[in-house]
Design a protein around this motif. Structure first.
Motif, PDB file in Angstrom:
ATOM      1  N   LEU A  35      19.724  78.796 111.741  1.00  8.70           N
ATOM      2  CA  LEU A  35      18.719  79.019 113.585  1.00  8.70           C
ATOM      3  C   LEU A  35      17.673  79.558 113.304  1.00  8.70           C
ATOM      4  O   LEU A  35      17.182  79.109 114.440  1.00  8.70           O
ATOM      5  CB  LEU A  35      19.701  78.761 114.430  1.00  8.70           C
ATOM      6  CG  LEU A  35      20.899  77.516 114.552  1.00  8.70           C
ATOM      7  CD1 LEU A  35      21.542  77.698 115.570  1.00  8.70           C
ATOM      8  CD2 LEU A  35      20.694  76.371 114.499  1.00  8.70           C
ATOM      9  N   MET A  36      18.069  80.875 113.209  1.00 10.18           N
ATOM     10  CA  MET A  36      16.940  81.784 113.299  1.00 10.18           C
ATOM     11  C   MET A  36      16.029  81.802 112.588  1.00 10.18           C
ATOM     12  O   MET A  36      14.822  82.056 113.032  1.00 10.18           O
ATOM     13  CB  MET A  36      17.518  83.564 113.737  1.00 10.18           C
ATOM     14  CG  MET A  36      18.588  83.351 114.534  1.00 10.18           C
ATOM     15  SD  MET A  36      19.259  85.211 113.567  1.00 10.18           S
ATOM     16  CE  MET A  36      18.653  85.910 115.373  1.00 10.18           C
ATOM     17  N   ARG A  37      16.149  81.410 111.754  1.00 15.76           N
ATOM     18  CA  ARG A  37      15.116  80.502 110.364  1.00 15.76           C
ATOM     19  C   ARG A  37      14.618  79.582 110.733  1.00 15.76           C
ATOM     20  O   ARG A  37      12.885  79.382 110.771  1.00 15.76           O
ATOM     21  CB  ARG A  37      15.940  80.498 109.335  1.00 15.76           C
ATOM     22  CG  ARG A  37      16.009  81.764 108.303  1.00 15.76           C
ATOM     23  CD  ARG A  37      16.585  81.481 106.934  1.00 15.76           C
ATOM     24  NE  ARG A  37      16.991  82.677 106.683  1.00 15.76           N
ATOM     25  CZ  ARG A  37      17.728  82.957 105.540  1.00 15.76           C
ATOM     26  NH1 ARG A  37      18.180  82.078 104.465  1.00 15.76           N
ATOM     27  NH2 ARG A  37      18.678  84.034 104.743  1.00 15.76           N
ATOM     28  N   VAL A  38      14.958  78.458 112.081  1.00 19.10           N
ATOM     29  CA  VAL A  38      14.472  77.821 112.182  1.00 19.10           C
ATOM     30  C   VAL A  38      13.611  78.066 113.394  1.00 19.10           C
ATOM     31  O   VAL A  38      12.373  77.898 113.309  1.00 19.10           O
ATOM     32  CB  VAL A  38      15.091  77.268 112.297  1.00 19.10           C
ATOM     33  CG1 VAL A  38      14.713  75.155 113.235  1.00 19.10           C
ATOM     34  CG2 VAL A  38      15.385  75.995 111.897  1.00 19.10           C
ATOM     35  N   GLN A  39      13.861  78.855 113.566  1.00 13.77           N
ATOM     36  CA  GLN A  39      13.394  79.345 115.151  1.00 13.77           C
ATOM     37  C   GLN A  39      11.605  79.663 114.516  1.00 13.77           C
ATOM     38  O   GLN A  39      10.760  80.061 115.745  1.00 13.77           O
ATOM     39  CB  GLN A  39      13.662  80.359 116.096  1.00 13.77           C
ATOM     40  CG  GLN A  39      13.632  80.615 116.785  1.00 13.77           C
ATOM     41  CD  GLN A  39      12.066  82.173 116.969  1.00 13.77           C
ATOM     42  OE1 GLN A  39      12.735  82.613 116.413  1.00 13.77           O
ATOM     43  NE2 GLN A  39      11.762  82.276 118.373  1.00 13.77           N
ATOM     44  N   ALA A  40      11.942  80.670 113.549  1.00 12.58           N
ATOM     45  CA  ALA A  40      10.645  81.649 113.083  1.00 12.58           C
ATOM     46  C   ALA A  40       9.410  80.875 112.482  1.00 12.58           C
ATOM     47  O   ALA A  40       8.806  80.863 112.172  1.00 12.58           O
ATOM     48  CB  ALA A  40      11.030  82.799 111.949  1.00 12.58           C
ATOM     49  N   ALA A  41      10.489  79.595 112.113  1.00 13.35           N
ATOM     50  CA  ALA A  41       9.312  78.522 111.093  1.00 13.35           C
ATOM     51  C   ALA A  41       8.513  77.668 112.631  1.00 13.35           C
ATOM     52  O   ALA A  41       7.913  76.889 112.534  1.00 13.35           O
ATOM     53  CB  ALA A  41      10.807  77.856 110.205  1.00 13.35           C
ATOM     54  N   GLY A  42       9.876  77.340 113.122  1.00 10.80           N
ATOM     55  CA  GLY A  42       8.380  77.190 114.676  1.00 10.80           C
ATOM     56  C   GLY A  42       7.491  77.673 114.936  1.00 10.80           C
ATOM     57  O   GLY A  42       6.266  76.948 115.426  1.00 10.80           O
ATOM     58  N   SER A  79       6.613  68.196 114.688  1.00 20.50           N
ATOM     59  CA  SER A  79       7.785  69.920 114.672  1.00 20.50           C
ATOM     60  C   SER A  79       8.664  70.002 115.116  1.00 20.50           C
ATOM     61  O   SER A  79       9.946  70.787 114.774  1.00 20.50           O
ATOM     62  CB  SER A  79       6.820  71.779 115.169  1.00 20.50           C
ATOM     63  OG  SER A  79       7.563  72.548 114.508  1.00 20.50           O
ATOM     64  N   PRO A  80       9.133  70.127 116.644  1.00 18.72           N
ATOM     65  CA  PRO A  80      10.547  70.276 117.682  1.00 18.72           C
ATOM     66  C   PRO A  80      11.193  69.562 116.730  1.00 18.72           C
ATOM     67  O   PRO A  80      12.616  69.393 116.470  1.00 18.72           O
ATOM     68  CB  PRO A  80       9.649  69.170 119.011  1.00 18.72           C
ATOM     69  CG  PRO A  80       8.309  70.249 118.215  1.00 18.72           C
ATOM     70  CD  PRO A  80       7.781  69.885 117.776  1.00 18.72           C
ATOM     71  N   MET A  81      10.511  68.009 116.284  1.00 19.01           N
ATOM     72  CA  MET A  81      11.631  67.228 115.564  1.00 19.01           C
ATOM     73  C   MET A  81      11.947  67.362 114.311  1.00 19.01           C
ATOM     74  O   MET A  81      13.573  67.514 114.351  1.00 19.01           O
ATOM     75  CB  MET A  81      10.985  65.457 115.561  1.00 19.01           C
ATOM     76  CG  MET A  81      10.584  64.881 116.722  1.00 19.01           C
ATOM     77  SD  MET A  81      10.281  63.358 116.682  1.00 19.01           S
ATOM     78  CE  MET A  81       8.520  63.214 116.773  1.00 19.01           C
ATOM     79  N   ALA A  82      11.162  68.522 113.744  1.00 16.36           N
ATOM     80  CA  ALA A  82      11.874  68.458 112.428  1.00 16.36           C
ATOM     81  C   ALA A  82      13.135  69.654 112.754  1.00 16.36           C
ATOM     82  O   ALA A  82      13.874  69.434 111.866  1.00 16.36           O
ATOM     83  CB  ALA A  82      10.665  68.566 111.282  1.00 16.36           C
ATOM     84  N   ALA A  83      12.604  70.295 113.543  1.00 17.03           N
ATOM     85  CA  ALA A  83      13.682  72.010 113.254  1.00 17.03           C
ATOM     86  C   ALA A  83      14.777  71.232 114.152  1.00 17.03           C
ATOM     87  O   ALA A  83      15.667  71.648 113.809  1.00 17.03           O
ATOM     88  CB  ALA A  83      12.485  72.544 114.444  1.00 17.03           C
TER      89      ALA A  83
END
Length: 106
Positions: A35-42, A79-83
């Motif tokens: 989840l932290m990695r997804v936030q950084a990617a976003g 981007s939000p949908m992919a995350a």
């Protein structure tokens, strides 16, 4: 004079966007949880890439600016949908591991 200033602003925007993407990539590598990695990617998408796309205004080519705006809108929508999809898949995988279910072949 203003055209030259516009080019300088575009160059600064590219550098700021690339710095934001670089920081986000380091965050993706160093963060522990999914989840932290997804936030950084976003953050890489929203802050870095969109700032780089904004630098297209400095080119003075309005066709390019229009395309950059369309790409930015697409990224803002997708981007939000992919995350969310990635985070949901990670949560389902975590639940499956906790229940001891077989993950299947990899």
């Amino acid at each position: 004079m203003s055209h030259e200033l516009l080019k300088w602003v575009a160059d600064v925007l590219v550098l700021l966007g690339l710095a934001a993407v670089t920081v986000s990539v380091v965050g993706i590598i160093r963060m522990r949880g999914m989840l932290m990695r997804v936030q950084a990617a976003g953050q890489a998408v929203l802050v870095g890439i969109i700032v780089v796309l904004l630098s297209a205004v400095g080119s003075g080519q309005w066709e390019l600016v229009g395309r950059a705006v369309l790409v930015a809108v697409f990224l803002l929508l997708s981007s939000p949908m992919a995350a969310h999809a990635i985070a949901q898949a990670a949560a389902h995988e975590r639940e499956a591991k906790a229940e001891g279910q077989d993950e299947g072949p990899r």
